[in-house]
Write a protein that holds these residues in place. Structure first.
Motif, PDB file in Angstrom:
ATOM      1  N   GLN A   1       0.830  -1.214   0.000  1.00 20.61           N
ATOM      2  CA  GLN A   1       0.000   0.000   0.000  1.00 20.61           C
ATOM      3  C   GLN A   1       0.861   1.259   0.000  1.00 20.61           C
ATOM      4  OE1 GLN A   1      -2.537  -0.608   3.420  1.00 20.61           O
ATOM      5  NE2 GLN A   1      -3.342  -2.519   2.555  1.00 20.61           N
ATOM      6  N   VAL A   2       1.979   1.222   0.721  1.00 19.34           N
ATOM      7  CA  VAL A   2       2.905   2.363   0.696  1.00 19.34           C
ATOM      8  C   VAL A   2       3.410   2.586  -0.732  1.00 19.34           C
ATOM      9  CG1 VAL A   2       5.194   3.159   1.433  1.00 19.34           C
ATOM     10  CG2 VAL A   2       3.617   2.188   3.107  1.00 19.34           C
ATOM     11  N   GLY A   3       3.696   1.480  -1.424  1.00 19.69           N
ATOM     12  CA  GLY A   3       4.134   1.593  -2.809  1.00 19.69           C
ATOM     13  C   GLY A   3       3.067   2.173  -3.715  1.00 19.69           C
ATOM     14  N   THR A   4       1.821   1.774  -3.519  1.00 18.36           N
ATOM     15  CA  THR A   4       0.751   2.257  -4.399  1.00 18.36           C
ATOM     16  C   THR A   4       0.348   3.690  -4.074  1.00 18.36           C
ATOM     17  OG1 THR A   4      -0.969   1.320  -2.963  1.00 18.36           O
ATOM     18  CG2 THR A   4      -0.172  -0.057  -4.742  1.00 18.36           C
ATOM     19  N   LEU A   5       0.501   4.117  -2.831  1.00 18.91           N
ATOM     20  CA  LEU A   5       0.125   5.485  -2.476  1.00 18.91           C
ATOM     21  C   LEU A   5       0.998   6.516  -3.190  1.00 18.91           C
ATOM     22  CD1 LEU A   5      -0.775   5.099   1.290  1.00 18.91           C
ATOM     23  CD2 LEU A   5      -2.249   6.062  -0.493  1.00 18.91           C
TER      24      LEU A   5
ATOM     25  N   ALA B   1       3.288   6.316   4.425  1.00 21.35           N
ATOM     26  CA  ALA B   1       2.253   6.501   3.414  1.00 21.35           C
ATOM     27  C   ALA B   1       2.119   7.969   3.026  1.00 21.35           C
ATOM     28  CB  ALA B   1       0.927   5.954   3.928  1.00 21.35           C
ATOM     29  N   THR B   2       2.158   8.847   4.024  1.00 21.06           N
ATOM     30  CA  THR B   2       2.015  10.279   3.757  1.00 21.06           C
ATOM     31  C   THR B   2       3.178  10.812   2.931  1.00 21.06           C
ATOM     32  OG1 THR B   2       0.786  10.586   5.822  1.00 21.06           O
ATOM     33  CG2 THR B   2       1.752  12.552   4.821  1.00 21.06           C
ATOM     34  N   LEU B   3       4.388  10.420   3.320  1.00 22.67           N
ATOM     35  CA  LEU B   3       5.573  10.896   2.601  1.00 22.67           C
ATOM     36  C   LEU B   3       5.609  10.379   1.161  1.00 22.67           C
ATOM     37  CD1 LEU B   3       8.211  10.525   5.447  1.00 22.67           C
ATOM     38  CD2 LEU B   3       7.483  12.673   4.394  1.00 22.67           C
ATOM     39  N   ARG B   4       5.269   9.096   0.977  1.00 20.38           N
ATOM     40  CA  ARG B   4       5.277   8.537  -0.375  1.00 20.38           C
ATOM     41  C   ARG B   4       4.189   9.172  -1.251  1.00 20.38           C
ATOM     42  NH1 ARG B   4       9.281   5.538  -2.774  1.00 20.38           N
ATOM     43  NH2 ARG B   4       7.716   4.343  -3.908  1.00 20.38           N
ATOM     44  N   PHE B   5       3.052   9.506  -0.652  1.00 11.83           N
ATOM     45  CA  PHE B   5       1.983  10.165  -1.407  1.00 11.83           C
ATOM     46  C   PHE B   5       2.474  11.502  -1.967  1.00 11.83           C
ATOM     47  CE2 PHE B   5      -1.304  13.447  -1.403  1.00 11.83           C
ATOM     48  CZ  PHE B   5      -2.227  12.903  -2.279  1.00 11.83           C
ATOM     49  N   PHE B   6       3.088  12.328  -1.121  1.00 11.78           N
ATOM     50  CA  PHE B   6       3.547  13.647  -1.579  1.00 11.78           C
ATOM     51  C   PHE B   6       4.751  13.541  -2.510  1.00 11.78           C
ATOM     52  CE2 PHE B   6       1.023  15.077   2.081  1.00 11.78           C
ATOM     53  CZ  PHE B   6       0.290  16.074   1.466  1.00 11.78           C
ATOM     54  N   MET B   7       5.554  12.501  -2.306  1.00 11.96           N
ATOM     55  CA  MET B   7       6.669  12.282  -3.220  1.00 11.96           C
ATOM     56  C   MET B   7       6.147  11.945  -4.617  1.00 11.96           C
ATOM     57  SD  MET B   7       9.866   9.753  -2.556  1.00 11.96           S
ATOM     58  CE  MET B   7      11.128   9.471  -3.773  1.00 11.96           C
ATOM     59  N   GLY B   8       5.119  11.110  -4.684  1.00 12.47           N
ATOM     60  CA  GLY B   8       4.505  10.772  -5.962  1.00 12.47           C
ATOM     61  C   GLY B   8       3.874  11.979  -6.624  1.00 12.47           C
TER      62      GLY B   8
END
Length: 472
Positions: A71-75, A124-131
């Motif tokens: 899920q972290v990867g998909t976020l 999850a939050t960091l990966r979302f904004f990175m994406g």
């Protein structure tokens, strides 16, 4: 020999293919190619740093489960997708170099903050904004290539940029292996191996962001090219050839025209379906290799030949496309190779032999070749941005959905997800074939009209205009 590998150019455009143009292209390459390749390199190594983290201690440090890791990867791709429409607008309104450089610097900061994450929610939050910020990179680079290079040149430079991601794959493996050794050699420092990887990547990204902001050319008349008076006409001819001229005004007729074309949706479907398997490999490949009986550091090292093999496949496919003039046909071959990789993972017994399936599984050229087709065949600044952004959205959607199929209950064989990926690859091939057929039908009509005009011209009824056929 295919009848439609013919392109008739006006005399002025043909005259531009002289020594002066060769010198101009060398100047463009000298400034542009290192930067666009670096963007792809850094974007990819930052994105897949999570892959290496999966075998370098992130589970232990953050307490996440296998499914939460996916899920972290998909976020990352949730953020990537959500920003594509604003990105579409901002690409047209802002100078590409300043916009892209700022985005790179921003995700470099986020990459650095990853080392402070101690829970699923923080990751999850960091990966979302990175994406969200990395969403700028691919469309911006593709737009720069479409702006600066002739149609026939674009596939070479898109290919070079994409090969940089395979270089990033084995460089990331070397960095991760070194980080693993460093954390073992100096445990008193208290920094886990996956955090060392993130810190190194963050520093590299921040430097690149500043370089892109300052030096990336984003127009054909960029000051970095030092355009001389006699080169202005050559630049104009090249702009006419690629059908792209920087324009901050949104042409809504082009937007609506894109949405009315069946090819627009077929491109979207092909890229989405072709990237489901890529999403899985990008997030889970190190863990998949480790499950074959290797240690964590061995699984990292085995990503080095994986990256080299992927680079060789890209080179062969790009050479085949350049040599044959085929773009979409070669994209179908790439999808067939990915399907074969999934098949090997299903039919071979679990063990080291499945490495062949893992190495073949990425649909390595689906993105670069569909984008090359768009760059070569779509004209108009707004329309090209619409098509390019739709491909970026499809790329993100495929990478978002792909890892979600790899649920823990399907371990260790993951047969059902792999069968699903193979079906997607087969459907992607169908979509690519339909796109190619539609281009060929349009070429038939163009060619017939051209022959008719030539006949009328020979009878003194007028002048036959030039015909430029779609690249298949």
């Amino acid at each position: 020999m295919r009848r439609f590998d013919v392109e008739v150019q006006p005399e002025k455009e043909a005259a531009a293919l002289l020594d002066g143009e060769a010198r101009l292209v060398r100047k463009i390459n000298l400034v542009t190619v290192p930067l666009i390749c670096s963007v792809f390199f850094v974007e990819y190594i930052d994105k897949v740093s999570l892959n290496y983290a999966g075998v370098l201690g992130i589970y232990q440090d953050t307490g996440i489960t296998h499914d939460q890791f996916g899920q972290v990867g998909t976020l990352f791709y949730v953020g990537y997708l959500l920003f594509q429409l604003p990105n579409n607008y901002l690409l047209q309104k802002l100078p590409t170099s300043k916009y892209l450089g700022t985005a790179i610097f921003g995700w470099g900061i986020i990459q650095g903050f990853m080392v402070l994450a101690t829970s699923f929610a923080q990751l999850a939050t960091l990966r979302f904004f990175m994406g969200l910020l990395e969403a700028v990179s691919y469309p911006a680079v593709f737009l720069v290539i479409s702006t600066l290079y002739r149609k026939k040149e674009q596939i070479v430079f898109i290919g070079l940029a994409y090969i940089s991601t395979t270089v990033a794959s084995f460089c990331g493996a070397l960095i991760s292996y070194g980080a693993g050794k460093l954390s073992v050699a100096y445990p008193e420092i208290g920094i886990a191996a996956w955090k060392w990887v993130n810190l190194f990547c963050a520093g590299l990204t921040l430097i690149l962001g500043l370089a892109v902001f300052a030096f990336l050319p984003d127009t054909s008349l960029s000051r970095w090219f030092r355009i001389e008076a006699e080169e202005v006409a050559i630049v104009a001819a090249r702009q006419k050839d690629n059908g792209v001229m920087k324009d901050s005004k949104v042409t809504w007729a082009d937007v609506l025209g894109s949405l009315r074309e069946s090819r627009f949706y077929l491109f979207f479907l092909a890229v989405t379906l072709g990237n489901l398997q890529n999403g899985c490999i990008q997030i889970f490949s190190s863990q998949m290799i480790m499950a074959l009986g290797f240690t964590n550091l061995q699984s990292v090292l085995l990503k080095i030949p994986f990256g080299i093999f992927s680079g060789l496949v890209i080179l062969v496919l790009m050479f085949a496309s350049r040599r044959t003039g085929e773009i979409l046909g070669v994209a179908m071959v790439s999808s067939a190779l990915a399907l074969a990789g999934g098949l090997l993972l299903v039919v071979l017994p679990q063990g080291p032999g499945q490495l062949a399936g893992i190495y073949l599984s990425p649909n390595i050229a689906i993105l670069v070749l569909t984008q090359a087709s768009v760059s070569a065949n779509v004209t108009g600044y707004t329309k090209k941005i619409v098509y390019t952004s739709s491909i970026a959205i499809a790329y993100g959607l495929g990478h978002l959905l792909g890892p979600l199929l790899m649920v823990e209950r399907e371990a260790p064989t993951f047969v059902k997800p792999l069968v699903g990926y193979m079906m997607a690859d087969a459907l992607a091939i169908v979509c690519l074939w339909l796109i190619r057929r539609s281009f060929q039908k349009d070429n038939d009509a163009k060619w017939s009209a051209y022959i008719k005009n030539c006949s009328n011209s020979s009878n003194g009824d007028g002048h036959a205009s030039a015909v430029i056929l779609y690249k298949l």
